[in-house]
Design a protein around this motif. Sequence first.
Motif, short mmCIF file in Angstrom:
data_model
loop_
_atom_site.label_atom_id
_atom_site.label_comp_id
_atom_site.label_asym_id
_atom_site.label_seq_id
_atom_site.Cartn_x
_atom_site.Cartn_y
_atom_site.Cartn_z
N TYR A 113 3.33 -56.18 -18.38
CA TYR A 113 2.25 -55.44 -19.04
C TYR A 113 1.55 -56.26 -20.11
CZ TYR A 113 3.75 -51.34 -16.47
OH TYR A 113 4.05 -50.46 -15.46
N GLY A 114 1.62 -57.58 -19.97
CA GLY A 114 0.90 -58.45 -20.89
C GLY A 114 1.28 -58.22 -22.33
N ALA A 115 0.24 -58.07 -23.17
CA ALA A 115 0.50 -57.91 -24.61
C ALA A 115 1.09 -56.54 -24.94
CB ALA A 115 -0.79 -58.12 -25.38
N ASP A 116 1.00 -55.60 -24.00
CA ASP A 116 1.59 -54.27 -24.23
C ASP A 116 3.09 -54.34 -23.96
OD1 ASP A 116 -0.90 -53.08 -24.81
OD2 ASP A 116 -1.32 -52.90 -22.67
N GLU A 117 3.74 -55.12 -24.80
CA GLU A 117 5.15 -55.44 -24.61
C GLU A 117 6.04 -54.20 -24.53
OE1 GLU A 117 8.06 -57.64 -27.48
OE2 GLU A 117 6.24 -58.82 -27.22
N ILE A 118 5.64 -53.16 -25.26
CA ILE A 118 6.48 -51.96 -25.31
C ILE A 118 6.66 -51.37 -23.90
CG2 ILE A 118 4.56 -50.36 -25.86
CD1 ILE A 118 6.61 -48.84 -27.64
N TYR A 119 5.59 -51.45 -23.07
CA TYR A 119 5.70 -50.91 -21.71
C TYR A 119 6.68 -51.74 -20.87
CZ TYR A 119 1.58 -48.15 -22.92
OH TYR A 119 0.71 -47.30 -23.53
N THR A 120 6.63 -53.05 -21.09
CA THR A 120 7.55 -53.92 -20.35
C THR A 120 8.99 -53.59 -20.74
OG1 THR A 120 5.86 -55.63 -20.35
CG2 THR A 120 8.09 -56.33 -19.82
N ARG A 121 9.22 -53.40 -22.03
CA ARG A 121 10.57 -53.06 -22.49
C ARG A 121 11.00 -51.69 -21.95
NH1 ARG A 121 12.45 -56.79 -25.87
NH2 ARG A 121 10.94 -58.06 -26.97
N TRP A 122 10.09 -50.72 -21.98
CA TRP A 122 10.42 -49.40 -21.44
C TRP A 122 10.76 -49.51 -19.96
CZ3 TRP A 122 5.99 -45.81 -23.65
CH2 TRP A 122 6.30 -45.48 -24.98
N SER A 123 9.98 -50.33 -19.27
CA SER A 123 10.19 -50.50 -17.84
C SER A 123 11.57 -51.09 -17.55
CB SER A 123 9.08 -51.39 -17.28
OG SER A 123 9.16 -51.46 -15.91
N GLN A 124 11.93 -52.09 -18.36
CA GLN A 124 13.27 -52.71 -18.19
C GLN A 124 14.36 -51.65 -18.40
OE1 GLN A 124 12.75 -55.75 -21.15
NE2 GLN A 124 12.48 -57.33 -19.61
N ARG A 125 14.17 -50.84 -19.45
CA ARG A 125 15.16 -49.81 -19.76
C ARG A 125 15.21 -48.76 -18.66
NH1 ARG A 125 14.61 -45.68 -24.17
NH2 ARG A 125 16.63 -44.68 -24.16
N SER A 126 14.04 -48.42 -18.14
CA SER A 126 14.00 -47.37 -17.11
C SER A 126 14.67 -47.84 -15.83
CB SER A 126 12.57 -46.92 -16.84
OG SER A 126 11.91 -47.79 -15.96
N LEU A 127 14.55 -49.13 -15.52
CA LEU A 127 15.19 -49.62 -14.30
C LEU A 127 16.71 -49.41 -14.36
CD1 LEU A 127 15.13 -51.00 -11.57
CD2 LEU A 127 15.17 -53.21 -12.74
N VAL A 128 17.27 -49.70 -15.52
CA VAL A 128 18.71 -49.49 -15.71
C VAL A 128 19.05 -48.01 -15.45
CG1 VAL A 128 20.58 -49.51 -17.42
CG2 VAL A 128 18.92 -51.39 -17.36
N GLN A 129 18.22 -47.13 -16.01
CA GLN A 129 18.51 -45.69 -15.88
C GLN A 129 18.29 -45.17 -14.46
OE1 GLN A 129 16.83 -43.35 -19.03
NE2 GLN A 129 17.58 -44.71 -20.61
N TRP A 130 17.24 -45.70 -13.80
CA TRP A 130 17.04 -45.31 -12.40
C TRP A 130 18.25 -45.70 -11.55
CZ3 TRP A 130 13.89 -41.85 -10.63
CH2 TRP A 130 12.63 -41.66 -11.18
N LYS A 131 18.73 -46.94 -11.78
CA LYS A 131 19.86 -47.42 -10.99
C LYS A 131 21.11 -46.58 -11.27
CE LYS A 131 18.93 -52.25 -10.05
NZ LYS A 131 19.27 -53.61 -10.46
N GLU A 132 21.29 -46.21 -12.53
CA GLU A 132 22.44 -45.35 -12.88
C GLU A 132 22.32 -44.00 -12.17
OE1 GLU A 132 23.27 -47.18 -17.36
OE2 GLU A 132 22.39 -45.18 -17.16
N LEU A 133 21.10 -43.47 -12.16
CA LEU A 133 20.89 -42.17 -11.51
C LEU A 133 21.15 -42.26 -10.01
CD1 LEU A 133 19.92 -39.19 -11.82
CD2 LEU A 133 17.61 -40.02 -11.34
N PHE A 134 20.64 -43.32 -9.38
CA PHE A 134 20.86 -43.49 -7.95
C PHE A 134 22.36 -43.62 -7.65
CE2 PHE A 134 16.44 -45.67 -7.62
CZ PHE A 134 15.83 -44.43 -7.61
N ALA A 135 23.06 -44.39 -8.48
CA ALA A 135 24.50 -44.58 -8.27
C ALA A 135 25.24 -43.26 -8.45
CB ALA A 135 25.04 -45.64 -9.23
#
Length: 120
Positions: free
Chosen positions: A58-80
């Motif tokens: 997300y370029g300079a909108d770093e917060i979205y990139t960080r949220w996205s990283q965090r969400s991937l962890v949570q999606w994977k936890e949910l799927f598992a």
Amino acid sequence: MIATKIYDVAVVGAGVFGGWTALQLARRGKRVLLLDAYGPGHSRASSGDESRIIRMGYGADEIYTRWSQRSLVQWKELFAATGNEALFRKTGVLWLAEAENPQLQATKVFCSVMAWSLRN
Ligand SMILES: Cc1cc2nc3c(=O)[nH]c(=O)nc-3n(C[C@H](O)[C@H](O)[C@H](O)COP(=O)(O)OP(=O)(O)OC[C@H]3O[C@@H](n4cnc5c(N)ncnc54)[C@H](O)[C@@H]3O)c2cc1C
């Protein structure tokens, strides 16, 4: 006789935001009513249908990139947790942009910093 249920919170809209909001509230012990005009898992929601991508650029909108990283962890936890690990499929991405594209440049810088901090 009319059965009456009492809820603490009603979440209207069961797309990705409403769904996760309801889940987080339920995990905190709230009685949650999740409502959607078209029912669960329908293809009219912008987060619905057969596939969606999670990207972390997300370029300079770093917060979205960080949220996205965090969400991937949570999606994977949910799927598992629901026995649906196959719902996540890691792929590459082909991203086309002109060389001087500022969003691409800022993403590159962010990725370099992240890679450096992961190594050190
Ligand atoms: C075509 C498309 C593709 C996209 N692909 C991606 C992607 O791959 N990756 C990504 O990160 N982002 C993607 N996005 C962006 C992402 O989908 C949105 O940012 C995200 O879906 C927003 O989530 P939401 O829960 O707010 O909305 P939605 O997912 O649209 O959910 C809103 C829900 O509210 C319900 N609703 C609306 N009004 C009412 C009402 N009055 N009463 C009851 N229910 C109601 C709707 O039925 C729907 O289920 C895409 C967007 C679009 C349009």
